[in-house]
Structures are given as C-alpha cells and as structure tokens.
Design a protein around this motif. Structure first.
Motif, short mmCIF file in Angstrom:
data_model
loop_
_atom_site.label_atom_id
_atom_site.label_comp_id
_atom_site.label_asym_id
_atom_site.label_seq_id
_atom_site.Cartn_x
_atom_site.Cartn_y
_atom_site.Cartn_z
N GLN A 4 0.82 -1.25 0.12
CA GLN A 4 -0.01 0.03 0.19
C GLN A 4 0.81 1.33 -0.15
OE1 GLN A 4 -3.48 -0.26 -0.27
NE2 GLN A 4 -3.00 -2.39 -0.36
N ASP A 5 2.21 1.07 -0.22
CA ASP A 5 3.04 2.26 -0.20
C ASP A 5 4.16 2.30 -1.25
OD1 ASP A 5 4.78 4.28 0.61
OD2 ASP A 5 4.95 3.52 2.69
N PRO A 6 3.68 2.49 -2.46
CA PRO A 6 4.70 2.52 -3.55
C PRO A 6 6.11 3.11 -3.25
CG PRO A 6 2.81 3.83 -4.04
CD PRO A 6 2.33 3.26 -2.81
N ALA A 7 5.88 4.64 -2.55
CA ALA A 7 7.15 5.22 -2.47
C ALA A 7 8.17 4.57 -1.30
CB ALA A 7 7.01 6.71 -1.99
N LEU A 8 7.65 3.35 -0.67
CA LEU A 8 8.54 2.88 0.32
C LEU A 8 9.94 2.37 -0.24
CD1 LEU A 8 8.93 1.87 3.25
CD2 LEU A 8 7.60 0.00 2.66
N VAL A 9 9.85 1.77 -1.48
CA VAL A 9 11.30 1.40 -2.07
C VAL A 9 12.07 2.50 -2.10
CG1 VAL A 9 12.19 0.67 -4.12
CG2 VAL A 9 10.23 -0.40 -3.24
#
Length: 785
Positions: A315-320
């Motif tokens: 649910q958090d695409p910017a986590l990478v």
C-alpha cells in the motif's frame, strides 16, 4: 578410449549438435569412462576422485582433469597404479592436475593451499574404494567449516584480487568467463560459503546465470579446438551466438553481462552478511533487537536497513525509494528480509508519482557514489524496473567499444553519481541529477539515441510529477548532452559561429550550466580517456564565451593574430621550432615558423606523427610570406618532444630528403599484426557551412599519420586549412578542418565538397563513390558519449 581422450582434448569433435549442459554431461561421461578403463579394479584402499570443476561435472573441451588418486597408506603398489592412469593421459596430451595422497595428506595440503581446499569441496567418486571417498568428503567439509573464520577472509581476498586484476565480466569487451569478477570462480566462491554453513546455496537465478557462462565457455573452447582460452573474444562472438541460439553477438554480450552482474552482486551481498557474522562475538541474541527509526516505515536494525513492523509495502509504492535513500544516506546495507519483502510486495509506482516520491529519488541520487550499490541491488531484484519501466530497455545493455567502460544502465547510474558532486553549483540540482540518470535512456530503443531519449523523457517526466517547464529543460539536456563535448573538441572555440551555436542551443544560462555539469559527469562516467584537463579547459572556455553572449556581453574572441603570434612571425631564422609546456599534464605546444608554402601543415602533421606526438589541435596563420603553425600535442607513455629532432625532420622534409609518407607506411606495416578490439567502420566525410568558413569533418580509424594524409589531400586541392582539430573516439579519430578556397571564400559548392570527400577518402585508402550533392551533414557521422 583413445577416441574419448582425443574428444576431451578438443582435437576431435563428434558432438557438433551438443551444447550447454548436454555437452558437459557427455564430456564428463567420456572422461569418467576413460578413467574407469585405465584404473580397472584396483581393489580396496585406493580410489580415483575428481575435484574442482571436473568434480562438479563441468568440463569443457581441453579442460584439465583435476584428479586425486586416494589411498589409505597400506598399498605398496600405489605408484604403479598411479602410472597406469597418468601416463596414458600424458601420452594422449590431456591436461592433468593430479596428485597421489592419503586422506590425511590431502587435508594437510588443503590447510595450506586455498585452491586445494576449494577443490576438495567438490569431490566426486570415479572408481575404486567408495568408502574412502566418502570419508575424504566428510573430513574435507568438516575441516572447511571448522576453519571458516580463517579461510573465508582468505577466500574473499582472492575474489577481490582477481576482480582488481582482471576486471568485471559485465563491463569488459573481452571478459574472462572463468576468472573475471562475476565469472565462474566467483560462483565457486559462493558455493564455498554455503559449504561453510554461513550462507545459503546460490539461488536459482544465480545458478541460471552460471549456466549462461558455462555454456559460453564450452563454445569458446570448441572454437579454439580445446585450447585453454576462457575469454569471450570479439572475433568469436558471432560463432558462439549462433551455436547457442542467440540472435547475434550483441544479444550474447547482453546475456553474458547480465549473468556476470548477477553473480558479482550475489557475491557482494552474501559476503557482506558473512563477514558481519564472522565479526559477531555471538550467534545468540542476549536481548531484543534495537530498531532505530530512519524514515516513514524504515528502521535500522543490527546495522542493516529493515522495514518497520507495521508497514504494508503493498500500500506504499514510495517505500522502496525511502528504504533506498536511507541506506545510501547512512551507508548501511539493505537488509535481506527488507529487500525480499519489497521484491514480493512493492507495487508499481502510480502515474503520476506521489509528490514526495520524486523528492526521495532526488535525495537518493544526491548521495552520489553511495547510491550506486543500492541502485544495483534494486536492479537485481527487479525493483528498479518497477519504479522506471523504461529501464528494462537499457538494463545490462553492452556498449561494445573501448571508449565506454560500463553497460548503458550502469553508465547512467555512474553519471548520476558523478553529477551529485555538482549539486551545489546549480540552482536546480534535481534536474541535473534526473537528467544525468536519463541522458542515455534512448540507447535501449531503435534509431538515434538522442531522439529516442527525448521521446522517453516526454513520457517519464510527467509521470515523475514534473511540471511542463521542467520537462522542457530535461528534454533540452538530452537533446544537447553531446553539444559541449563535440563543439569544444571538434570545432574552433575561437570562432564566433561555434560560440553562437552553443548559446542558441542552450537558450538560457540555467540550461547552459546544467549542460556543462552534465558533460563533465557524463565524460567522467564514460571511461578513463573521456575526460582530461585539456578537454575541461576547452569546454570551460566555450561555456564562458557562450554565457557572455547570452548575457549580452562582448564575446572574448582573440584577434586573427595576437601580439605573440605577430612576434613569432617576425622571427628571422629560416626555420623555427619551439616546444612549450602547456598547463595540462602531458600536453605541449609545438610552434613552427618558416616560409609560407602549400602543404606546410601536412608536413608538420607528418613530422609530429613520426615523433609519436598525438595532435589535438593545430592552427596555421601567415603574414608577409611567413607561416606560423601551432599544434597542441599529447605525448605517449611519458615521451617528451625533442626540439632538435623535430627541427632536423622539418628541414629534411622541406628539402625533400625525408619521405614522410613512406616512413608512416613502414610504421603501419610494423603494427599490422596488432589485434584490434573490434573492426572500425570505414572513413566518413561530412561538411558544415559556418558562413565564414566550411568545416570538413573526417571520421576515420585511428592509425599512424591519419592527419598527415588528410591534410596532404586537402593541400593537393589548393585549399587553405586554417585550423585542424583532432578528437579521438574509441578506435576512431574525428578530425575537423576549417577550409577556405585560395581566394578566402568558404567551400559551399556541393560539387566541390564531393570532390574533397572523394580525394580524402582515397587518401585514406577507401574508394567510395561520392556524387555531387550527396555529401553528409555532420550529424550523420557523429557518435557521442
């Protein structure tokens, strides 16, 4: 049996349809069968075992057979038994790495010899006492595990030494498939870590990469009839590609580069965790791990970057990007569990990106060299392509020339890392870093890489969340990322037309500054020959002049003759030669003053070539019947210009007693047998009309006296060569000549340009039909960084 041994040597190949694992299996079967026949039934207490690569059942044509004749010490006939095996192999010319040892002797040798210890990790029974072999296998592995704290750092040092000495499989024009970094030796090192029980066995992806290299090595050996050649030579690429079913040699090189990167990354990641474990004083935790928050959803735990307990990567695409930026910022490695979970669960980025994601990408790139390894990890587990789908087209794409050190994708990362050093020198560091990361993205697509890159950035920019004005700046950076380097090294920066062209293309000071810094970062990331003080000074001067023009100031162009040049032309000796050091290391100014005559520049160029001086720029001026030639030259291997010899050669050439053309031809014959990295393309001639003069640009294979031959041809056409500028690009030279007719007018007639092109190509040994009006524009003959 004799036939089997001949096949193993590679002198006879009855298996042309067999490749890859099937070929290795057949060669193993043939070798094993021949050895069983030789040994027969030796009775108890003696056995023949394969070790090393043969023990792993991975032979190629001509591979040495690594064998140990093992015995229990009770057999008085062991030497006789050994002779029955070794002598027939020697007589047949089979390569043999052999020994006769008891178990204790084998273990003792392994204690002192790393290579022997590694060989015993791959023991395979061939014939004789199987219980003896099982005992050796157990004891060798037990010994390896108990001595792991000492032997594993030794193993890592050997891996590092080979990498330093032999380079990387992924980035070499002719990689050593076995020994270079990322080659088969590194795979054996990974298996050795697993045998010590400090790491898992290599993953299926790593083993698949190894199969690629093993298959390639097998065909290299087949091409060379079993000779001990493990390098993928450029001349062999097409043959290996056809045998293994690749479309062409470029596809083969792509696969080899990708395999090498996979293995080298696996070694780096595995050894880091292993070394950390060896440094640990205890395998057991005495307390709960401390988790230090670093960013939203990102923590440090036990010296690694991990995910927070409550985070949901799906649910958090910017986590990478946050994880990667935290790792680069802190210098901590990405934790394996964090990487594995992100690889499984992280979604593709939305379109457009969340605003914070772009900021995080810029922060990651701004860490410079620290970002390289992190981005490599993201790439290896498929996360970089998930962030930027266009990356797939350049991933592990070879550039296949000695000018470029890296594959396209790694070059882009290296350029961004270099650009990070300049972020304080520009008002939009974000555009500098993103432009550096994307400047060659078009090389993965058909057609001109600049135009293809522009099309990709038109899509990528808005997806990243950049406003239209910023996308336009990125497009300008990509459109003109070769402009400064080509203009400074292939055009006369004292010519107002050159300065105006640069100022017009940049349009504003911001873009000009971004292009300046991108050019340096791009060059430094290309290879050791792509950037030097000479090039930096030329580009810096050109940018200063273009900036002045953009600012409405007077452009500081020198006059046709400055005070020093007038003084030189006034010197009275018949022939004057000066050698003056330039501020750039290894560079000198050669000054020649003599009576004006046709062909003087050609004569000077030839003399400098005979004296092993590489001309970077040469200009000719005349007044009152005297001619002044000034050449900036680079010396080879520390060789210094000898003024007296240059003067003597000049006098001899002007008197007709020095045949420059013949001497250069003799030198060319002397070097005719030197192997080239690849076959250079045919010479090309193009023209660029600048108004006051016409520039003829000649691209040709770099060899002795190229400049001499070209200028001699131009002189024969009664052309005035005002300035000659020489740039070396890989195996080619790109020479630009500012031409005027004898009356001082530019050369604009298409028929005359066609005549010039035919004459120059003929002088370079190329007979090419050039019709009137069909000469090339410079853009068709230019290949950039």
């Amino acid at each position: 049996m004799r036939d089997s041994l001949d096949i193993l040597r590679g002198r006879h190949d009855p298996l042309p349809e067999q490749t890859g694992a099937a070929l290795r299996g057949l060669l193993t079967e043939l070798a094993d069968g021949a050895l069983v026949d030789l040994l027969g039934d030796p009775g108890p207490g003696i056995a023949l075992v394969a070790v090393g690569g043969y023990g792993r059942a991975q032979p190629a044509f001509g591979s040495d057979l690594d064998l140990v004749l093992l015995h229990d010490g009770s057999r008085p006939d062991v030497s006789t038994v050994a002779d029955t095996v070794w002598y027939p192999l020697w007589d047949a010319g089979v390569g043999l790495d052999h020994s006769v040892r008891t178990i204790d002797e084998a273990i003792g040798v392994a204690d002192d010899d790393l290579r022997a210890a590694l060989g015993l990790l791959d023991v395979r029974h061939i014939a004789g006492d199987a219980d003896l072999v099982r005992t050796l296998t157990r004891r060798a592995r037990d010994r390896w595990r108990t001595r792991a704290p000492k032997r594993l750092p030794e193993l890592a040092a050997a891996v590092a030494e080979r990498a330093e000495r032999l380079g990387e499989v992924a980035f070499l024009l002719e990689p050593d498939i076995k020994e270079s970094r990322g080659g088969l030796r590194d795979l054996a090192a990974l298996h050795a870590l697993a045998a010590a029980w400090v790491a898992e066995v290599p993953s299926a992806r790593v083993l698949a990469a190894a199969e690629v290299l093993l298959d390639v090595r097998g065909e290299i050996r087949r091409i060379h009839a079993g000779r001990a050649e493990d390098r993928l030579l450029l001349q062999d690429g097409s043959g290996v590609a056809v045998a293994l079913g690749y479309p062409d040699s470029m596809a083969l090189a792509h696969a080899v580069a990708d395999a090498g990167r996979t293995i080298s990354w696996a070694w780096d990641a595995t050894w880091y965790r292993t070394a950390a474990g060896l440094r640990s004083t205890s395998r057991w935790r005495s307390r709960r791990p401390v988790r230090r928050p670093l960013d939203e959803g990102v923590v440090e735990q036990d010296g690694e970057i991990q995910l927070a307990l409550d985070v949901d990567p799906g649910q958090d695409p910017a986590l990478v990007l946050r994880v990667a930026a935290a790792a680069a910022r802190t210098g901590l490695p990405l934790g394996r569990f964090a990487v594995d979970r992100l690889a499984r669960e992280a979604p593709a980025m939305p379109d457009p990106w969340p605003p914070a994601a772009l900021d995080t990408l810029v922060a990651l790139l701004a860490t410079g060299p620290a970002a390289i390894g992190i981005l490599e990890t993201l790439d290896q587990v498929g996360l970089l392509v998930r962030l930027l789908p266009e990356w797939a087209a350049v991933r592990s794409r070879p550039q296949r020339n000695p000018y470029h050190r890296f594959t396209v994708d790694r070059h882009l990362i290296e350029t961004a890392a270099r650009a990070a050093a300049f972020t304080r020198d520009v008002d939009r560091p974000d555009l500098l870093l993103i432009g550096a990361l994307l400047h060659d993205i078009g090389k993965g697509y058909p057609g001109d890489h600049t135009e293809a890159g522009i099309e990709q950035v038109r899509r990528i920019g808005p997806r990243l969340g950049l406003p239209a004005a910023d996308v336009d700046v990125l497009i300008a950076m990509i459109r003109h990322h070769l402009l400064l380097g080509e203009s400074a090294t292939r055009r006369d920066i004292d010519d107002l037309a050159t300065i105006q062209a640069v100022a017009t293309a940049a349009d504003n000071d911001r873009t000009l500054t971004l292009l300046h810094l991108l050019t340096e970062a791009d060059s430094r990331a290309t290879g050791p020959t792509a950037w030097n003080a000479w090039k930096a000074r030329l580009i810096g001067d050109l940018v200063t002049r273009a900036r002045a023009l953009l600012g409405g100031e007077g452009v500081p162009c020198p006059p046709r003759l400055d005070e020093r040049q007038r003084a030189l032309l006034a010197l009275t000796p018949e022939h004057v030669v000066q050698v003056n050091p330039l501020p750039d290391e290894g560079m000198f100014e050669i000054v020649v003053v003599t009576d004006d005559q046709v062909g003087l520049l050609a004569i000077t160029a030839g003399i400098l070539a005979l004296n092993r001086l590489d001309i970077r720029r040469a200009s000719a001026r005349s007044a009152h019947g005297r001619a002044l030639l000034q050449a900036a030259v680079a010396t080879q291997h520390g060789h210094l210009p000898e003024r007296d010899r240059l003067l003597a050669d000049l006098r001899a050439a002007l008197a007709g007693s020095l045949d420059i053309a013949r001497r250069l031809a003799d030198r060319e014959r002397d070097y005719a047998g030197v192997r080239q990295w690849t076959t250079p393309g045919p010479p090309q001639v193009s023209f660029d009309d600048l108004g006051s003069a016409t520039v003829a640009e000649v691209r040709a294979p770099d060899r002795a006296g190229v400049l001499f031959r070209i200028v001699q041809a131009l002189s024969a056409l009664r052309l005035d060569v005002g300035t000659a500028i020489v740039a070396t690009l890989g195996l080619d030279v790109v020479d630009a000549f500012y031409l005027r007719e004898a009356d001082g007018s530019p050369v604009t007639d298409p028929a005359r340009q066609a005549e010039i092109a035919r004459t120059v190509l003929r002088a370079l040994g190329t007979e090419v039909a050039v019709d009137d009006g069909e000469v090339a524009h410079p853009a068709s003959a230019v290949s950039g960084l």
